[in-house]
Design a protein around this motif. Structure first.
Motif, mmCIF file in Angstrom:
data_model
loop_
_atom_site.group_PDB
_atom_site.id
_atom_site.type_symbol
_atom_site.label_atom_id
_atom_site.label_comp_id
_atom_site.label_asym_id
_atom_site.label_seq_id
_atom_site.Cartn_x
_atom_site.Cartn_y
_atom_site.Cartn_z
ATOM 1 N N UNK A 17 0.776 -1.236 0.000
ATOM 2 C CA UNK A 17 0.000 0.000 0.000
ATOM 3 C C UNK A 17 0.803 1.278 0.000
ATOM 4 N N UNK A 18 2.139 1.199 -0.119
ATOM 5 C CA UNK A 18 2.943 2.422 -0.163
ATOM 6 C C UNK A 18 2.653 3.177 -1.455
ATOM 7 N N UNK A 19 2.388 4.485 -1.334
ATOM 8 C CA UNK A 19 2.007 5.283 -2.494
ATOM 9 C C UNK A 19 3.182 5.458 -3.458
ATOM 10 N N UNK A 20 2.916 5.196 -4.730
ATOM 11 C CA UNK A 20 3.887 5.409 -5.801
ATOM 12 C C UNK A 20 3.381 6.493 -6.736
ATOM 13 N N UNK A 21 2.157 6.307 -7.218
ATOM 14 C CA UNK A 21 1.556 7.267 -8.131
ATOM 15 C C UNK A 21 1.532 6.742 -9.552
ATOM 16 N N UNK A 22 0.443 6.991 -10.289
ATOM 17 C CA UNK A 22 0.371 6.562 -11.690
ATOM 18 C C UNK A 22 1.171 7.500 -12.579
ATOM 19 N N UNK A 23 1.359 7.099 -13.817
ATOM 20 C CA UNK A 23 2.016 7.965 -14.796
ATOM 21 C C UNK A 23 0.948 8.876 -15.400
ATOM 22 N N UNK A 24 1.114 10.185 -15.229
ATOM 23 C CA UNK A 24 0.079 11.128 -15.630
ATOM 24 C C UNK A 24 0.131 11.437 -17.124
ATOM 25 N N UNK A 188 7.288 25.943 -14.775
ATOM 26 C CA UNK A 188 6.169 25.001 -14.897
ATOM 27 C C UNK A 188 6.634 23.678 -15.500
ATOM 28 N N UNK A 189 7.474 23.769 -16.536
ATOM 29 C CA UNK A 189 7.981 22.551 -17.176
ATOM 30 C C UNK A 189 8.868 21.760 -16.217
ATOM 31 N N UNK A 190 9.719 22.467 -15.467
ATOM 32 C CA UNK A 190 10.591 21.788 -14.507
ATOM 33 C C UNK A 190 9.785 21.142 -13.389
ATOM 34 N N UNK A 191 8.715 21.805 -12.970
ATOM 35 C CA UNK A 191 7.873 21.228 -11.916
ATOM 36 C C UNK A 191 7.237 19.919 -12.374
ATOM 37 N N UNK A 192 6.798 19.877 -13.629
ATOM 38 C CA UNK A 192 6.212 18.642 -14.156
ATOM 39 C C UNK A 192 7.275 17.540 -14.236
ATOM 40 N N UNK A 193 8.464 17.911 -14.711
ATOM 41 C CA UNK A 193 9.549 16.930 -14.787
ATOM 42 C C UNK A 193 9.934 16.455 -13.389
ATOM 43 N N UNK A 194 9.940 17.380 -12.440
ATOM 44 C CA UNK A 194 10.268 17.040 -11.058
ATOM 45 C C UNK A 194 9.274 16.026 -10.501
ATOM 46 N N UNK A 195 7.992 16.232 -10.771
ATOM 47 C CA UNK A 195 6.977 15.298 -10.282
ATOM 48 C C UNK A 195 7.134 13.928 -10.928
ATOM 49 N N UNK A 196 7.490 13.913 -12.214
ATOM 50 C CA UNK A 196 7.712 12.631 -12.887
ATOM 51 C C UNK A 196 8.905 11.903 -12.274
ATOM 52 N N UNK A 197 9.974 12.650 -11.993
ATOM 53 C CA UNK A 197 11.161 12.052 -11.371
ATOM 54 C C UNK A 197 10.814 11.509 -9.986
ATOM 55 N N UNK A 198 10.058 12.278 -9.213
ATOM 56 C CA UNK A 198 9.659 11.821 -7.875
ATOM 57 C C UNK A 198 8.833 10.536 -7.959
ATOM 58 N N UNK A 199 7.990 10.447 -8.990
ATOM 59 C CA UNK A 199 7.174 9.246 -9.152
ATOM 60 C C UNK A 199 8.053 8.032 -9.441
#
Length: 296
Positions: A17-24, A188-199
């Motif tokens: 149950x540890x949260x990973x997150x889907x690919x958005x 904004x673009x870096x924030x999206x990339x950052x979230x993808x990396x975190x995922x």
């Protein structure tokens, strides 16, 4: 990738149950290559690595040839030689590369450009600071925060905070506002990339937990048994990242490539990718075999 045809592909939680997150859906490149394409591939490969180990476990049980202890030994060998390296390599190389790129680009963002030779602009900023010092603290803060002329904010940021009469928090807010105004789209673009990396980073942690659960090990024992493999992968990744790249005569290479027909060019690209993967696999497996005393 798991559920690759879904709008939100991937396994968004570990087995526990540890949260990973889907690919958005917005995490995609304009073309067929780019950071999101690479990260999505890693996201799928990482999760598939732990699923493959569980499939191996099911096969061993179904075969009926091994005791529970024998199955455990077999799975640990597979985990050490294949699964853990497959998961860790992504974090050690590609994910780390994108993390560094994000941090580097953010660090390079400045509130404004300052030319030390531009005496006129500096004199104007000095006048602004002198004007600000005539105000009471609350008035000064209000004047700077509400300024429509960026020169006023630049004047407050171009000298140490002690010389402005402003609070450090006010100064930080001003810097952030100017940076956001200058680099809004890039941020904004870096924030999206950052979230993808975190995922992907969470996918590494989730897959690691899934492997540990499949092996029936507590976290302390799991870390003790596989930490040397992970540390060695990290070390090799650091060496590769810091190793100077040889100079290549790109004009000569491109001339040769252009002389090939389309099918030959495609074969060349596939061969290069395959050879790179083989080289990486050989390096990791050699080190893992050395550490474990077992053939990979």
């Amino acid at each position: 990738m798991l559920n690759k045809d879904s709008k939100f592909p991937g396994k968004d939680r570990s087995d526990k149950g540890k949260w990973i997150g889907p690919w958005l859906p917005q995490w995609r490149d304009q073309g067929d290559t780019g950071p999101f394409t690479m990260l999505r591939q890693l996201y799928g490969e990482i999760q598939q690595a732990s699923e493959s180990l569980k499939a191996k476990q099911a096969q061993l049980k179904q075969a009926g040839k091994y005791t529970p202890a024998g199955i455990s030994d077999k799975l640990r060998q597979v985990a050490r030689a294949e699964t853990i390296p497959g998961i860790r390599t992504a974090a050690a190389e590609q994910v780390r590369k994108y993390r560094r790129e994000i941090d580097s680009r953010r660090a390079a963002m400045k509130p404004f450009d300052s030319d030390p030779k531009d005496i006129v602009s500096e004199m104007r900023r000095q006048e602004v600071r002198a004007w600000l010092r005539t105000m009471k603290p609350d008035e000064r803060t209000k004047a700077v925060r509400g300024a429509s002329d960026p020169l006023i904010k630049e004047a407050a940021l171009s000298v140490p905070v002690e010389l402005t009469g402003l609070l450090q928090s006010t100064r930080d807010d001003l810097a952030r506002e100017l940076i956001e105004a200058r680099y809004g789209d890039e941020i904004e673009a870096l924030n999206e990339l950052d979230e993808a990396v975190k995922t992907v980073e969470r996918a590494v942690d989730g897959a690691r937990d899934d492997v540990r659960e499949a092996l029936g090990m507590v976290e302390h024992d799991f870390n003790a048994e596989f930490r040397d493999v992970e540390d060695e992968i990290d070390r090799l990744a650091e060496i590769r990242a810091s190793k100077p790249q040889p100079k290549i005569d790109f004009d000569s290479v491109m001339s040769s490539v252009k002389a090939l027909n389309v099918d030959e060019q495609e074969q060349l690209v596939n061969a290069i990718q395959l050879e790179q993967k083989r080289a990486d696999d050989r390096a990791f497996r050699d080190e893992i075999a050395r550490l474990s005393g077992k053939a990979a």
